[in-house]
Motif scaffolding. Sequence first.
Motif, mmCIF file in Angstrom:
data_model
loop_
_atom_site.group_PDB
_atom_site.id
_atom_site.type_symbol
_atom_site.label_atom_id
_atom_site.label_comp_id
_atom_site.label_asym_id
_atom_site.label_seq_id
_atom_site.Cartn_x
_atom_site.Cartn_y
_atom_site.Cartn_z
ATOM 1 N N SER A 134 0.833 -1.195 0.000
ATOM 2 C CA SER A 134 0.000 0.000 0.000
ATOM 3 C C SER A 134 0.871 1.250 0.000
ATOM 4 C CB SER A 134 -0.925 -0.005 1.211
ATOM 5 O OG SER A 134 -1.880 1.033 1.119
ATOM 6 N N GLU A 135 0.233 2.403 0.004
ATOM 7 C CA GLU A 135 0.920 3.695 0.022
ATOM 8 C C GLU A 135 0.631 4.413 1.330
ATOM 9 O OE1 GLU A 135 2.904 4.768 -2.334
ATOM 10 O OE2 GLU A 135 2.472 3.280 -3.886
ATOM 11 N N SER B 40 4.390 -6.619 10.959
ATOM 12 C CA SER B 40 4.713 -5.464 10.110
ATOM 13 C C SER B 40 3.431 -4.832 9.609
ATOM 14 C CB SER B 40 5.586 -5.915 8.933
ATOM 15 O OG SER B 40 4.992 -7.007 8.252
ATOM 16 N N TRP B 41 3.545 -3.832 8.750
ATOM 17 C CA TRP B 41 2.337 -3.122 8.346
ATOM 18 C C TRP B 41 2.281 -2.893 6.847
ATOM 19 C CZ3 TRP B 41 2.711 2.551 7.695
ATOM 20 C CH2 TRP B 41 3.982 3.061 7.956
ATOM 21 N N PHE B 42 1.318 -2.095 6.399
ATOM 22 C CA PHE B 42 0.857 -2.152 5.017
ATOM 23 C C PHE B 42 1.761 -1.513 3.968
ATOM 24 C CE2 PHE B 42 -1.612 1.455 6.963
ATOM 25 C CZ PHE B 42 -1.103 2.508 6.217
ATOM 26 N N ILE B 43 2.932 -0.984 4.332
ATOM 27 C CA ILE B 43 3.858 -0.485 3.315
ATOM 28 C C ILE B 43 5.178 -1.257 3.347
ATOM 29 C CG2 ILE B 43 2.863 1.844 3.334
ATOM 30 C CD1 ILE B 43 5.438 2.722 4.873
ATOM 31 N N HIS C 67 -1.695 2.509 11.952
ATOM 32 C CA HIS C 67 -1.385 1.193 11.398
ATOM 33 C C HIS C 67 -1.205 0.148 12.497
ATOM 34 C CE1 HIS C 67 2.942 1.363 12.442
ATOM 35 N NE2 HIS C 67 2.911 2.622 12.071
ATOM 36 N N LEU C 68 -1.831 0.364 13.627
ATOM 37 C CA LEU C 68 -1.695 -0.542 14.763
ATOM 38 C C LEU C 68 -3.057 -1.107 15.154
ATOM 39 C CD1 LEU C 68 0.034 -1.823 16.974
ATOM 40 C CD2 LEU C 68 -0.156 0.306 18.278
ATOM 41 N N GLY C 69 -3.185 -2.430 15.071
ATOM 42 C CA GLY C 69 -4.421 -3.104 15.424
ATOM 43 C C GLY C 69 -4.167 -4.205 16.443
ATOM 44 N N GLY D 199 -3.855 8.257 6.733
ATOM 45 C CA GLY D 199 -4.891 7.302 6.375
ATOM 46 C C GLY D 199 -4.492 5.889 6.759
ATOM 47 N N SER D 200 -5.450 5.110 7.188
ATOM 48 C CA SER D 200 -5.207 3.699 7.476
ATOM 49 C C SER D 200 -5.443 2.927 6.174
ATOM 50 C CB SER D 200 -6.135 3.216 8.595
ATOM 51 O OG SER D 200 -5.865 3.931 9.778
ATOM 52 N N ASN D 201 -4.443 2.992 5.305
ATOM 53 C CA ASN D 201 -4.601 2.515 3.927
ATOM 54 C C ASN D 201 -4.376 1.005 3.824
ATOM 55 O OD1 ASN D 201 -4.980 5.237 3.390
ATOM 56 N ND2 ASN D 201 -2.867 5.567 2.775
ATOM 57 N N THR D 202 -5.159 0.287 4.606
ATOM 58 C CA THR D 202 -5.007 -1.155 4.762
ATOM 59 C C THR D 202 -5.683 -1.923 3.634
ATOM 60 O OG1 THR D 202 -6.960 -1.083 6.174
ATOM 61 C CG2 THR D 202 -4.817 -1.060 7.273
ATOM 62 N N TYR D 203 -5.436 -3.207 3.632
ATOM 63 C CA TYR D 203 -6.120 -4.159 2.759
ATOM 64 C C TYR D 203 -7.218 -4.869 3.556
ATOM 65 C CZ TYR D 203 -1.997 -3.925 -0.359
ATOM 66 O OH TYR D 203 -0.986 -3.517 -1.186
ATOM 67 N N PRO D 204 -8.196 -5.452 2.878
ATOM 68 C CA PRO D 204 -9.126 -6.326 3.593
ATOM 69 C C PRO D 204 -8.392 -7.535 4.173
ATOM 70 C CG PRO D 204 -9.975 -5.747 1.407
ATOM 71 C CD PRO D 204 -8.542 -5.320 1.442
#
Length: 339
Positions: free
Chosen positions: A216-217, A285-288, A321-323, A231-236
């Motif tokens: 993601s970006e 890790s996270w979405f980027i 980006h933290l869940g 933005g929380s530019n996450t994936y499903p």
Amino acid sequence: MRCLAIVLACLVWAVPAAAQTLAENNARLFDEIAEARGVSPAQLDRIRAIFAASPVLGQGNPAITRHAMTRAECNARAGGNALAAYVNRRFERICGAKFMAPLYDPATQRPEDATVCIDQFEYPNIPCAYPVVWVKAKEAAEICAAEGKRLCDAHEWEGACQGALTPPDYRFDLARGLSASAAVNRMRAAHNAKYEGTARWSYGPAFRRGVCAQNSEKSPTCPGGGWKNCGSNTYPAGSFAGCASPLKVYDLNGNVAEHMNLPLAPDQMASAGSTTLGVTEMKGSWFIWDKYRAHPDWCRWRAPYWHGDRVMSPRSHENYHLGFRCCKTSGQTPGSQEF
């Protein structure tokens, strides 16, 4: 009516995120948790109250979040119905809940021998739903407890990722007499040194790009951080079927980092029934990550004391980006762990 509700939910989620408010998104989220996982009205009432106490808790700031993949695209990858594609009746019998995986050591045990289960997906633990973010560790623990679950201990998350739950080996002896930050860093160094030679990722023995939800970006306005900028530019959740551990747990690498409990003493272990809990440990890790790797993210790697605090502190860390995901001990029932 059930099929119609699912169709309507998919249509609602097709609306661009910016057209919704956080409260509207959360209201639909609660409906979906009830529909997809059968969470009871009483449990949902407790979950709603936790969300209502926070101005940011949800699936990201809808004014700025631009998700990397739509839910329709995720469902298409799962053959058109992600809820059906990820059903595992054997796991449901073992764990007593939908979309949970038993944790065990395949070298010596069967799934039925497991005494603990973990959510297969990041909360809300629904295939093709976006992860909940901007959540404090305290709120994560409370949400898990509201569902009759608990926050996972670090070794449980690591076992889910590695593909084998082994006995906890926290070096409590290294923590005695030290401040929390000094104890964490001393324990972390010993732990990482022990496992670095056998490092692996949830999907295999070497880091790979393009396998998990990591391309993601980051929002252009995000470098300074903050709700209004990031933005929380996450994936499903579960949109990358290959991003699964040998124990069938998804997105342990990628999508969002996850809160975990790191005990500094035996009486702080959630897996032993403690509600005192230890300090925050941010896993994964996270979405980027395909573009920017800020730190190692192999399964058993433990982080320095970043944004460190007690899990149950009202000051525990939250960001875009933290869940989290939850664990459940065999025999744990709704309301059996209260905070």
